[in-house]
Scaffold this active site. Structure first.
Site, PDB file in Angstrom:
ATOM      1  N   CYS A 144       0.885  -5.066   3.453  1.00  0.00           N
ATOM      2  CA  CYS A 144       1.446  -5.739   2.279  1.00  0.00           C
ATOM      3  C   CYS A 144       2.968  -5.721   2.422  1.00  0.00           C
ATOM      4  CB  CYS A 144       1.023  -5.027   1.003  1.00  0.00           C
ATOM      5  SG  CYS A 144       1.640  -3.326   0.891  1.00  0.00           S
ATOM      6  N   HIS A 192       0.444   5.534   4.805  1.00  0.00           N
ATOM      7  CA  HIS A 192      -0.724   6.312   5.221  1.00  0.00           C
ATOM      8  C   HIS A 192      -1.461   5.635   6.378  1.00  0.00           C
ATOM      9  CE1 HIS A 192      -1.115   8.791   1.267  1.00  0.00           C
ATOM     10  NE2 HIS A 192      -0.384   9.400   2.179  1.00  0.00           N
ATOM     11  N   HIS A 225       5.663   5.638  -0.918  1.00  0.00           N
ATOM     12  CA  HIS A 225       4.961   6.124  -2.111  1.00  0.00           C
ATOM     13  C   HIS A 225       5.914   6.532  -3.228  1.00  0.00           C
ATOM     14  CE1 HIS A 225       2.550   7.117   1.537  1.00  0.00           C
ATOM     15  NE2 HIS A 225       1.649   6.462   0.851  1.00  0.00           N
ATOM     16  N   HIS A 251      -2.065  12.574  -5.078  1.00  0.00           N
ATOM     17  CA  HIS A 251      -1.600  11.470  -4.248  1.00  0.00           C
ATOM     18  C   HIS A 251      -0.067  11.419  -4.322  1.00  0.00           C
ATOM     19  CE1 HIS A 251      -0.838   7.364  -2.859  1.00  0.00           C
ATOM     20  NE2 HIS A 251      -2.047   7.389  -2.309  1.00  0.00           N
ATOM     21  N   GLU A 263       2.066   9.057  -4.374  1.00  0.00           N
ATOM     22  CA  GLU A 263       2.616   8.108  -5.355  1.00  0.00           C
ATOM     23  C   GLU A 263       2.524   8.685  -6.762  1.00  0.00           C
ATOM     24  OE1 GLU A 263       1.082   4.045  -5.341  1.00  0.00           O
ATOM     25  OE2 GLU A 263       1.531   3.935  -7.489  1.00  0.00           O
ATOM     26  N   CYS A 276      -0.465  -4.352  -8.904  1.00  0.00           N
ATOM     27  CA  CYS A 276      -0.117  -4.609  -7.499  1.00  0.00           C
ATOM     28  C   CYS A 276      -0.942  -5.791  -6.969  1.00  0.00           C
ATOM     29  CB  CYS A 276      -0.383  -3.358  -6.671  1.00  0.00           C
ATOM     30  SG  CYS A 276      -0.146  -3.620  -4.910  1.00  0.00           S
ATOM     31  N   SER A 289      -5.603   5.583   0.052  1.00  0.00           N
ATOM     32  CA  SER A 289      -6.349   5.330  -1.182  1.00  0.00           C
ATOM     33  C   SER A 289      -6.896   3.910  -1.228  1.00  0.00           C
ATOM     34  CB  SER A 289      -5.434   5.576  -2.389  1.00  0.00           C
ATOM     35  OG  SER A 289      -6.076   5.197  -3.589  1.00  0.00           O
TER      36      SER A 289
END
Length: 308
Positions: A12, A41, A74, A124, A126, A194, A223
């Site tokens: 992305c 990741h 993140h 996580h 983020e 997102c 994730s």
């Protein structure tokens, strides 16, 4: 054997920007540059950047004074940024602009006097970063059942924000539960979700209608990649998350006529090509690409790198 490639899939705009920041920092400042945690990741991305001179660390105290430091896509807590300044570390922030937008939304809601709920996965990176960017207590919830456990009066002015690697579909039931329990709830516009997460998940749902099996290329700690596999399974199609072509079990291919192939937002396209090459070693492969949503999002790079 037919192979249908999902559209969109893979990198992305936020991931592309983060990787480009590391590469441009290496070009401008020379090796090494230090990256706090995995920039994204994906082991293959990390190893590629290591080969170019990036060093990945878990904490800032592993970085020599004065060394170029980069925060991952993140995002990081404000305390991490403050620590970098106190240690005299010149830093570049590769936080995905959509993650930074969530931080800003949370702070804006707080300024309105609202209690903040973050929908996301505990631990996580983020989520840790977002928790550390909004002043005061932020209530982290992961399931519908967590809504009932919130120790807040039902008339509390409430606002929610979400981890960006969760889609609208992932969070809809939790948001509905919040709105049922609390009388004053606000949250971001659905347009703020997102786009990459939503688009990739939609592509897998469509793909699942036309294939016998789905392969998702991505890391186990990604994730959004894990969620793509889960969506394939939920759609009734056997689905597997693989780090690369070496993880394909030939047993999976028995009786399979058409494979759907996609990749998480942090997995490079070269891994898709390697998977196809591996499949072609076992079967004659006919590759096509599904029609899908095109993405033309580009995020601006830090000015100090663009101007160099």
């Amino acid at each position: 054997m037919k192979v249908i490639l999902a559209t969109p899939r893979g990198f992305c705009a936020g991931v592309i920007r983060a990787i480009e920041i590391v590469e441009l920092a290496l070009k401008k400042h020379g090796a090494p540059v230090y990256v706090r945690h995995e920039i994204v990741h994906n082991r293959h991305v990390v190893e590629s950047l290591k080969a170019k001179g990036a060093r990945f660390v878990g904490t800032l105290d592993e970085i020599p004074a004065g060394a170029i430091t980069i925060f991952s896509a993140h995002g990081v807590a404000q305390a991490v940024e403050d620590e970098a300044r106190s240690r005299g570390l010149p830093f570049l922030d590769a936080t995905c602009p959509l993650v930074a937008k969530v931080h800003n939304q949370g702070r804006r809601y707080r300024a309105q006097g609202r209690e903040i709920v973050l929908i996301g996965h505990a631990g996580h990176p983020e989520v840790e970063g977002t928790l550390g960017r909004i002043e005061g207590k932020v209530h982290l919830i992961q399931t519908v059942a967590d809504v009932a456990k919130l120790a807040l009066p039902d008339d509390t002015p409430l606002a929610y924000v979400t981890q960006t690697t969760l889609s609208l579909d992932d969070t809809r039931a939790i948001i509905t539960a919040l709105e049922r329990r609390f009388s004053d709830v606000v949250g971001p516009d659905t347009r703020d979700i997102c786009y990459a997460t939503q688009n990739r998940q939609g592509a897998v749902r469509e793909l699942a209608q036309n294939v016998d099996m789905i392969l998702v290329v991505g890391s186990n700690n990604s994730s959004n990649s894990n969620r793509l596999r889960e969506i394939g399974e939920e759609s009734g199609v056997p689905s597997y998350l693989i780090a690369d072509e070496t993880k394909i079990d030939p047993v999976w291919l028995r009786g399979v006529g058409t494979i759907g192939l996609t990749a998480g937002a942090s997995a490079p396209e070269v891994l898709i090509e390697r998977v196809i090459d591996r499949l072609a070693e076992w079967h004659a492969v006919d590759v096509s690409t599904m029609a899908g949503r095109e993405e033309n999002i580009h995020f601006r790079l830090p000015a100090e790198l663009v101007e160099s």
